[in-house]
Design an enzyme around this catalytic site. Structure first.
Site, PDB file in Angstrom:
ATOM      1  CD  GLU A 122      -7.684   3.358  -0.274  1.00 37.06           C
ATOM      2  OE1 GLU A 122      -7.540   3.982  -0.468  1.00 37.06           O
ATOM      3  OE2 GLU A 122      -6.471   2.625   0.415  1.00 37.06           O
ATOM      4  CG  HIS A 165      -4.865  -0.924   4.068  1.00 34.92           C
ATOM      5  ND1 HIS A 165      -5.292  -0.256   2.656  1.00 34.92           N
ATOM      6  CD2 HIS A 165      -3.672   0.855   4.069  1.00 34.92           C
ATOM      7  CE1 HIS A 165      -4.640   0.687   1.951  1.00 34.92           C
ATOM      8  NE2 HIS A 165      -3.679   1.565   3.425  1.00 34.92           N
ATOM      9  CG  ASN A 166      -7.299  -2.241  -0.500  1.00 36.31           C
ATOM     10  OD1 ASN A 166      -5.829  -1.853   0.671  1.00 36.31           O
ATOM     11  ND2 ASN A 166      -7.176  -2.378  -2.025  1.00 36.31           N
ATOM     12  CE  LYS A 172      -2.952  -2.321  -0.445  1.00 36.93           C
ATOM     13  NZ  LYS A 172      -3.912  -3.023  -1.746  1.00 36.93           N
ATOM     14  CB  SER A 202      -1.022   0.456   1.287  1.00 40.88           C
ATOM     15  OG  SER A 202      -1.824   1.119   1.104  1.00 40.88           O
TER      16      SER A 202
END
Length: 490
Positions: A193, A189-190, A186, A131
């Site tokens: 986001e 995380h996205n 991940k 990232s």
């Protein structure tokens, strides 16, 4: 034949692949670059990589021959079929102990499958979240590797060397767990986001539509927020975006079409949260808000026929009231952000239990502390919470975050209620508040829901005056029987 000198090969010379290669070169590693369209290799060596020690390969056999053992090959290609295709092409040229790394945004289930396949052939497989976008890849990304644990000692120096560093030079990269654990982290995380961006968008909407503020004035607000607890990459770039002028001197942001795109990782997060029965409501609303935004033509037509209140707030005309409301909007944004991360960590905990992963929750916060899109001061507080109590069931129960929610709550409620009264959509602010109120409520109306399910489908219910796990059925109509449906939870 000359001795191989390549430390690692990278396949895929789009912007992320090129920037990672240049980053590795800066840190003293010899990288072999390969691309399916081999002319890109020559272009890269003649331009961006000119004057470096980067090597170019024009075929997979040539690329493999240039690597030291164990060979390390990193794929920076589009997720899905291209990853499988390259793995098939690599297999005949690799030997036991060699390592294949997928640095793309692959679905974690695909990484689970690929790790098992390669391990069955004596190879090692790593699925790593990367990232930070172009800038992060070039100067220090956040990296989240998982897969075959035996691979970690062979890639640790490269990954931690090129990753972002935070206080005292600590790298934003560590081993996450087995199988698809790295890609799962991940993915979450996205998803977070998506939530962060939607929350910022709602704060912007309240100031633009409710308070009639212009881009420059809002840029100043975001720049101020970036000096406090909201200090983060996304708040910082929002200030920059709002200040940017088009060629005619007008704010560029006002000329951008309000129809958002998405690549799918937010949607994957929501789908998996439903599969694991985790109420990740804020990320879900952020995904659906993008879907609504994409209905641009329908919304323009609907605006002519569906009427509601005028959005302008009375506070817009009174400087002190306006200042107070901007402070409330900041508190609503901060409190909602806490809820979003709490939900994201709930999902990580459920996935770890489901997949048998041993995740270091404080370590994950540290990996996200720098280099990545959601990097922020706030993540340091999450690391502290999990360092203090690794078994913490929910971030909302940590003393620090409990105190912050208490401090922000009045402004948060004020903003949501004002937005509803004035017809300004704040789906993420409001769902965060609804989750908070549900989570702190010892008795929800699900007892009625269970009675309804038993009434029409004999689905049974539990009783408050009996131990959990005992199920009962009532013949509600007098015409039903004693037989109930089998119990299940989904």
């Amino acid at each position: 034949m000359s001795t191989p000198t390549g430390d690692i090969a990278v396949i895929g010379l789009a912007v992320m692949g090129q920037n990672l290669i240049l980053n590795m070169n800066d840190h003293g590693f010899t990288v072999v670059a390969y691309n399916r369209t081999t002319s890109k290799v020559d272009d890269f060596l003649a331009n961006e990589a000119k004057g470096t020690r980067i090597l170019g390969a024009h075929s997979i056999p040539e690329m493999v021959s240039m690597l030291k053992r164990p060979r390390r090959v990193m794929l920076m290609v589009k997720a899905g079929a291209p990853v499988d295709e390259f793995i098939e092409q690599l297999l005949p040229h690799l030997e036991p102990g060699d390592i294949v790394i997928d640095g793309g945004n692959s679905l974690y289930g695909d990484t689970n499958r690929r790790a098992k396949l390669l391990e069955s052939k004596g190879l090692l497989y790593v699925g790593s979240g990367v990232s930070g976008g172009e800038e992060g890849a070039r100067h220090g990304p956040s990296m989240m590797p998982g897969g075959s644990r035996a691979a970690w000692p062979h890639i640790k120096d490269i990954f931690q060397g090129i990753s972002a560093k935070v206080e005292n030079g600590v790298p934003c990269c560590d081993w996450v767990g087995d199988g698809g654990a790295g890609h799962y982290v991940k993915m979450v995380h996205n998803g977070i986001e998506y939530g962060d961006m939607q929350l910022i968008g709602e704060a912007y909407s309240l100031m633009r539509d409710g308070l009639g503020m212009g881009a420059d004035e809002m840029a100043t607000v975001f720049n101020t927020w970036n000096t406090g607890e909201l200090d983060s990459f996304l708040i910082e770039i929002t200030g920059h975006i709002l200040a940017k002028k088009d060629e005619d001197g007008q704010p560029l942001v006002d000329k951008i079409l309000d129809a958002a795109g998405q690549k799918g990782t937010g949607k994957w997060t929501v789908i998996d949260s439903a599969n694991l029965a985790q109420p990740v409501t804020l990320i879900a609303e952020a995904v659906f808000a993008r879907c609504v935004s994409a209905m641009k033509e329908e919304r323009v037509k609907a605006a002519r026929r569906l009427k509601g209140p005028r959005p302008i707030l009375s506070q817009a005309k009174d400087a002190e009231k306006k200042k107070a409301l901007i402070a409330d909007i900041m508190n609503a944004l901060y409190a909602s952000k806490i809820v979003s991360y709490a939900q994201g960590y709930m999902l990580l905990r459920a996935a770890a239990q489901e997949n048998g992963w041993s995740l270091n929750y404080g370590g994950i916060a540290l990996m996200w502390r720098g280099g990545c899109i959601i990097r922020s001061r706030f993540l340091g507080k999450i690391k502290e919470a999990y360092d203090k109590n690794p078994k913490l069931t929910n971030l909302l129960l940590d003393d620090y975050f409990r105190g912050e929610i208490k401090r922000c709550q009045k402004g948060w409620r004020n903003v949501v209620s004002l937005a509803v009264k004035k017809g300004i959509p704040v789906p993420a602010f409001s769902t965060a508040l609804a989750f908070f109120d549900s989570y702190r409520n010892p008795r929800l109306p699900a007892n009625l829901l269970q009675a309804q399910r038993d009434y029409f489908g004999a689905h049974t219910y539990e009783r408050v005056d009996q131990p959990r796990g005992q199920f009962f059925h009532t013949n509600w109509t007098g015409s039903g029987g004693r037989v109930s449906s089998s119990t299940y939870n989904a």
